[in-house]
Design a protein around this motif. Structure first.
Motif: not given
Length: 268
Positions: A153-154, A157-158, A160-161, A214, A244, A246
């Protein structure tokens, strides 16, 4: 046969790129804090299995506190480095080393353990549920599993960012495999489900590197390493930042109904 990842030929790169950096120090500090706070206190030394422990940065600290350790790893290079570091710290008598896959370990050969460490291993193994079942069989009733794994999941998200939408559309599978990118990142919901099915109770949870990866220095210099680590520790257990990370770290206790209440609190 399920695949495991062997770090022979990459051990120095791994050591330098992970533990020689701030992100490696964050990992060690979160783990040290969690284990100190979550494990039952007591004067009896624990019998610890460091499963896939590499050169044993966490188990060496525990051995220095008086606990005994069996360190198992698939990489001969990692074990050689572990032996060197352990000897330099005069901890040789507290360590036994096993060269081979974790899945080959059996209770008949090495007995059961009070605490099993399995840190940054699960994501390098194809049959993850099977590996957890192996560890469960090696843990005494009431014992603890310290499990840290690469958080899918992390990773999502990474990605996507960073705007890596092609990677997201490819279901987080790279066309060309990177040397130190795990092949099987783990969904926390899946890991929780596997643990619960084995009879574990999760007593603690932290995110590891919940914001470090991030960060951008476009608006100024990074803070000091110590300030950054302290901020990571502060937010590692706070929602929503925890999820979030890693990596995720969980401490799970084997909830075996055959154990008597008087035994559940002992560490022998």
């Amino acid at each position: 046969m399920a695949r495991n990842t062997n770090f022979d030929g990459k051990s120095r790169t791994f050591s330098r790129n992970i533990y020689g950096t701030t992100k490696g120090q964050i990992r060690l500090r979160v783990l040290a804090r969690d284990l100190a706070e979550w494990l039952p206190s007591g004067n009896q030394p624990l019998r610890i299995l460091d499963a896939g422990g590499g050169f044993g940065p966490v188990s060496q600290r525990l051995a220095a506190e008086g606990h005994s350790v069996v360190l198992c790893d698939l990489s001969a290079e990692m074990l050689d480095e572990a032996r060197t570091q352990v000897a330099e710290k005069d901890l040789t008598e507290q360590f036994d080393f096993i060269h081979g896959p974790i899945q080959s370990l059996t209770e008949a050969d090495i007995g059961r353990f009070d605490l099993i460490l399995c840190h940054a291993v699960l994501e390098w193994v194809e049959d993850q549920a099977g590996l957890l079942a192996t560890l469960n069989a090696l843990l005494r009733p009431g014992g603890h599993l310290s499990l840290m794994y690469y958080n899918r999941d992390g990773l999502l998200y990474h990605s996507l960012v960073k705007g890596n939408f092609d990677y997201v559309h490819a279901n987080l599978v790279r066309k060309r495999r990177q040397k130190l990118t795990p092949g099987w990142p783990c969904r926390p919901a899946d890991v929780d489900d596997w643990l619960h099915k084995l009879g574990f109770v999760i007593n603690g949870r932290s995110g590891v590197r919940v914001f470090h990866d991030y960060m951008s220095n476009v608006h100024g210099p990074f803070p000091t390493e110590e300030a950054l680590i302290e901020m990571e520790l502060t937010h590692s257990r706070i929602e929503p930042f925890m999820h979030l990370g890693r990596y995720m770290h969980v401490l799970a206790q084997k909830n075996d109904q055959t154990v008597m209440p008087a035994q559940a609190g002992t560490q022998g």
